[in-house]
Write a protein that holds these residues in place. Structure first.
Motif: not given
Length: 125
Positions: A71-94
């Motif tokens: 919420v209000a994080h700089p990554v939220m400037r575009d949805m593509e970057f947001f989804v890319q970030t979430v996918a990578q963070d999740a892959a790194d976590a598991v």
């Protein structure tokens, strides 16, 4: 002033009790309003994380805290970057490939956006 943790620092995992079983996990996250300026994404927007776990599973409660960190994080400037970030963070976590698929309603536009990202865990140094 204390350093603000990255959203990824909020992701937690739990052990997979049966890594020997072929399992597919899907988390369907109902996205909160992430951008205070545009009030996007619109209600009803979702992000689905899908993966075949190895030894670790994403912990459910940490996923909510993780989403709230955007919420209000700089990554939220575009949805593509947001989804890319979430996918990578999740892959790194598991530690396994993760597919993130977003279906996003956008206020002020007569359209929805769908973004799908396939991420593999980052190599460890």
């Amino acid at each position: 002033m204390p350093e603000v943790p990255t959203p990824a620092a909020r992701l937690r995992t739990i052990g997979n009790a049966r890594p020997d079983l072929d399992t597919v996990v899907e988390h369907v996250l109902h996205l909160p309003e992430l951008c205070p300026a545009t009030h996007n994404p619109a209600p009803g927007s979702t992000l689905t994380l899908r993966y075949r776990p190895g030894t670790q599973l994403l912990e459910l409660f940490s996923l909510d805290a993780y989403m709230d960190a955007f919420v209000a994080h700089p990554v939220m400037r575009d949805m593509e970057f947001f989804v890319q970030t979430v996918a990578q963070d999740a892959a790194d976590a598991v530690g396994v490939p993760v597919t993130a698929a977003a279906q996003v309603g956008l206020r002020g536009l007569r359209q929805e956006q769908r973004v799908t990202v396939e991420a593999r865990p980052s190599p460890t140094p």
